[in-house]
Write a protein that holds these residues in place. Structure first.
Motif, PDB file in Angstrom:
ATOM      1  N   LEU A   1      -2.483  -7.656   8.763  1.00 11.95           N
ATOM      2  CA  LEU A   1      -1.759  -8.823   8.288  1.00 11.95           C
ATOM      3  C   LEU A   1      -0.816  -9.200   9.419  1.00 11.95           C
ATOM      4  O   LEU A   1      -0.037  -8.356   9.897  1.00 11.95           O
ATOM      5  CB  LEU A   1      -0.970  -8.501   7.016  1.00 11.95           C
ATOM      6  CG  LEU A   1      -0.066  -9.620   6.503  1.00 11.95           C
ATOM      7  CD1 LEU A   1      -0.902 -10.828   6.078  1.00 11.95           C
ATOM      8  CD2 LEU A   1       0.772  -9.116   5.341  1.00 11.95           C
ATOM      9  N   LEU A   2      -0.915 -10.425   9.887  1.00 10.21           N
ATOM     10  CA  LEU A   2      -0.145 -10.892  11.034  1.00 10.21           C
ATOM     11  C   LEU A   2       0.772 -12.031  10.602  1.00 10.21           C
ATOM     12  O   LEU A   2       0.414 -12.831   9.737  1.00 10.21           O
ATOM     13  CB  LEU A   2      -1.098 -11.388  12.127  1.00 10.21           C
ATOM     14  CG  LEU A   2      -2.110 -10.346  12.591  1.00 10.21           C
ATOM     15  CD1 LEU A   2      -3.439 -10.988  12.919  1.00 10.21           C
ATOM     16  CD2 LEU A   2      -1.566  -9.592  13.766  1.00 10.21           C
ATOM     17  N   VAL A   3       1.937 -12.110  11.248  1.00  4.49           N
ATOM     18  CA  VAL A   3       2.924 -13.135  10.945  1.00  4.49           C
ATOM     19  C   VAL A   3       3.300 -13.835  12.245  1.00  4.49           C
ATOM     20  O   VAL A   3       3.525 -13.170  13.274  1.00  4.49           O
ATOM     21  CB  VAL A   3       4.177 -12.511  10.289  1.00  4.49           C
ATOM     22  CG1 VAL A   3       5.228 -13.570  10.009  1.00  4.49           C
ATOM     23  CG2 VAL A   3       3.802 -11.772   9.008  1.00  4.49           C
ATOM     24  N   ASP A   4       3.388 -15.159  12.211  1.00  2.00           N
ATOM     25  CA  ASP A   4       3.800 -15.908  13.396  1.00  2.00           C
ATOM     26  C   ASP A   4       5.211 -15.510  13.811  1.00  2.00           C
ATOM     27  O   ASP A   4       6.084 -15.297  12.958  1.00  2.00           O
ATOM     28  CB  ASP A   4       3.802 -17.415  13.121  1.00  2.00           C
ATOM     29  CG  ASP A   4       2.421 -18.013  13.046  1.00  2.00           C
ATOM     30  OD1 ASP A   4       1.468 -17.406  13.559  1.00  2.00           O
ATOM     31  OD2 ASP A   4       2.283 -19.108  12.470  1.00  2.00           O
ATOM     32  N   LEU A   5       5.428 -15.413  15.123  1.00  6.95           N
ATOM     33  CA  LEU A   5       6.785 -15.243  15.623  1.00  6.95           C
ATOM     34  C   LEU A   5       7.572 -16.495  15.249  1.00  6.95           C
ATOM     35  O   LEU A   5       7.016 -17.606  15.247  1.00  6.95           O
ATOM     36  CB  LEU A   5       6.786 -15.087  17.145  1.00  6.95           C
ATOM     37  CG  LEU A   5       6.334 -13.756  17.713  1.00  6.95           C
ATOM     38  CD1 LEU A   5       6.288 -13.825  19.227  1.00  6.95           C
ATOM     39  CD2 LEU A   5       7.259 -12.645  17.273  1.00  6.95           C
ATOM     40  N   PRO A   6       8.854 -16.359  14.969  1.00  6.22           N
ATOM     41  CA  PRO A   6       9.657 -17.549  14.665  1.00  6.22           C
ATOM     42  C   PRO A   6       9.610 -18.537  15.840  1.00  6.22           C
ATOM     43  O   PRO A   6       9.616 -18.132  17.009  1.00  6.22           O
ATOM     44  CB  PRO A   6      11.067 -16.988  14.468  1.00  6.22           C
ATOM     45  CG  PRO A   6      10.857 -15.547  14.101  1.00  6.22           C
ATOM     46  CD  PRO A   6       9.616 -15.127  14.842  1.00  6.22           C
ATOM     47  N   GLU A   7       9.569 -19.811  15.525  1.00  9.62           N
ATOM     48  CA  GLU A   7       9.443 -20.862  16.537  1.00  9.62           C
ATOM     49  C   GLU A   7      10.518 -20.759  17.621  1.00  9.62           C
ATOM     50  O   GLU A   7      10.246 -20.963  18.800  1.00  9.62           O
ATOM     51  CB  GLU A   7       9.476 -22.248  15.889  1.00  9.62           C
ATOM     52  CG  GLU A   7       9.141 -23.380  16.832  1.00  9.62           C
ATOM     53  CD  GLU A   7       7.758 -23.259  17.481  1.00  9.62           C
ATOM     54  OE1 GLU A   7       7.636 -23.547  18.683  1.00  9.62           O
ATOM     55  OE2 GLU A   7       6.807 -22.873  16.781  1.00  9.62           O
ATOM     56  N   GLU A   8      11.753 -20.405  17.228  1.00 12.05           N
ATOM     57  CA  GLU A   8      12.822 -20.280  18.225  1.00 12.05           C
ATOM     58  C   GLU A   8      12.541 -19.152  19.207  1.00 12.05           C
ATOM     59  O   GLU A   8      12.924 -19.224  20.375  1.00 12.05           O
ATOM     60  CB  GLU A   8      14.201 -20.117  17.568  1.00 12.05           C
ATOM     61  CG  GLU A   8      14.357 -18.906  16.687  1.00 12.05           C
ATOM     62  CD  GLU A   8      13.912 -19.122  15.235  1.00 12.05           C
ATOM     63  OE1 GLU A   8      14.154 -18.226  14.428  1.00 12.05           O
ATOM     64  OE2 GLU A   8      13.306 -20.168  14.916  1.00 12.05           O
ATOM     65  N   GLU A   9      11.848 -18.105  18.787  1.00 21.56           N
ATOM     66  CA  GLU A   9      11.467 -17.019  19.683  1.00 21.56           C
ATOM     67  C   GLU A   9      10.340 -17.448  20.616  1.00 21.56           C
ATOM     68  O   GLU A   9      10.336 -17.115  21.796  1.00 21.56           O
ATOM     69  CB  GLU A   9      11.048 -15.776  18.893  1.00 21.56           C
ATOM     70  CG  GLU A   9      12.164 -15.121  18.126  1.00 21.56           C
ATOM     71  CD  GLU A   9      13.281 -14.620  19.015  1.00 21.56           C
ATOM     72  OE1 GLU A   9      12.986 -14.000  20.063  1.00 21.56           O
ATOM     73  OE2 GLU A   9      14.453 -14.877  18.674  1.00 21.56           O
TER      74      GLU A   9
END
Length: 163
Positions: free
Chosen positions: A134-142
């Motif tokens: 299960l993968l989660v996008d890095l936050p856009e600011e990162e």
């Protein structure tokens, strides 16, 4: 897509799995081999063994973690994600010094999350290990802070082991 039509994916400088300047890393090179599918052919050197002749389970896990994330990097679109959950099933020992094939495939892809499966195949085509992530996008600011050039994130000449 067959191997002649496959597309090489980017590498970086220091990633443990794909970093070409990481003297302690695996230096794997991945190819997009179909829609939502990537592969890497590899012979694991002996410095990554656990028991004699057998790849350490942590190294097996690292290869599966990388390939499942890379399944979501396709057609030049880089999607930076982190692994929120990984389930590994070790079926057979992964051998040192023999050719293996590492395959990752997209299972689901949503706006912020995704899932993938990965498998390591032995020289005879047997499944040696498999993973579901299960993968989660890095936050856009990162993501905006990432300097791809500084990371060395690019496609390198496949025949040249140097950056």
């Amino acid at each position: 897509m067959n191997n002649d039509e496959s597309k090489l994916q980017p590498n970086s400088r220091y990633c443990f799995v794909c970093g070409l300047e990481n003297d302690h890393g695996l230096k794997l090179r991945f190819r997009e081999t179909g829609p939502g599918e990537v592969t890497a052919d590899f012979v694991v050197p002996e410095q990554f063994q656990g028991y004699p002749g057998v790849v350490h389970g942590g190294i097996v896990t690292a290869m599966l973690d990388e390939v499942t994330g890379r399944a979501h990097i396709n057609s030049g679109q880089t999607r930076f994600m982190f692994t929120a959950k990984i389930e590994i099933r070790f079926r057979k020992n992964v051998p040192i010094g023999q050719p293996i094939k590492i395959v990752g495939q997209i299972e689901k892809s949503k706006s912020r999350m995704a899932s993938s499966v990965g498998r390591i195949f032995g020289p005879d085509g047997d499944i040696l290990a498999e993973a579901k992530t299960l993968l989660v996008d890095l936050p856009e600011e990162e993501v905006r802070k990432v300097d791809l050039q500084a990371l060395g994130w690019k496609i390198y000449d496949f025949e040249d082991d140097k950056i």
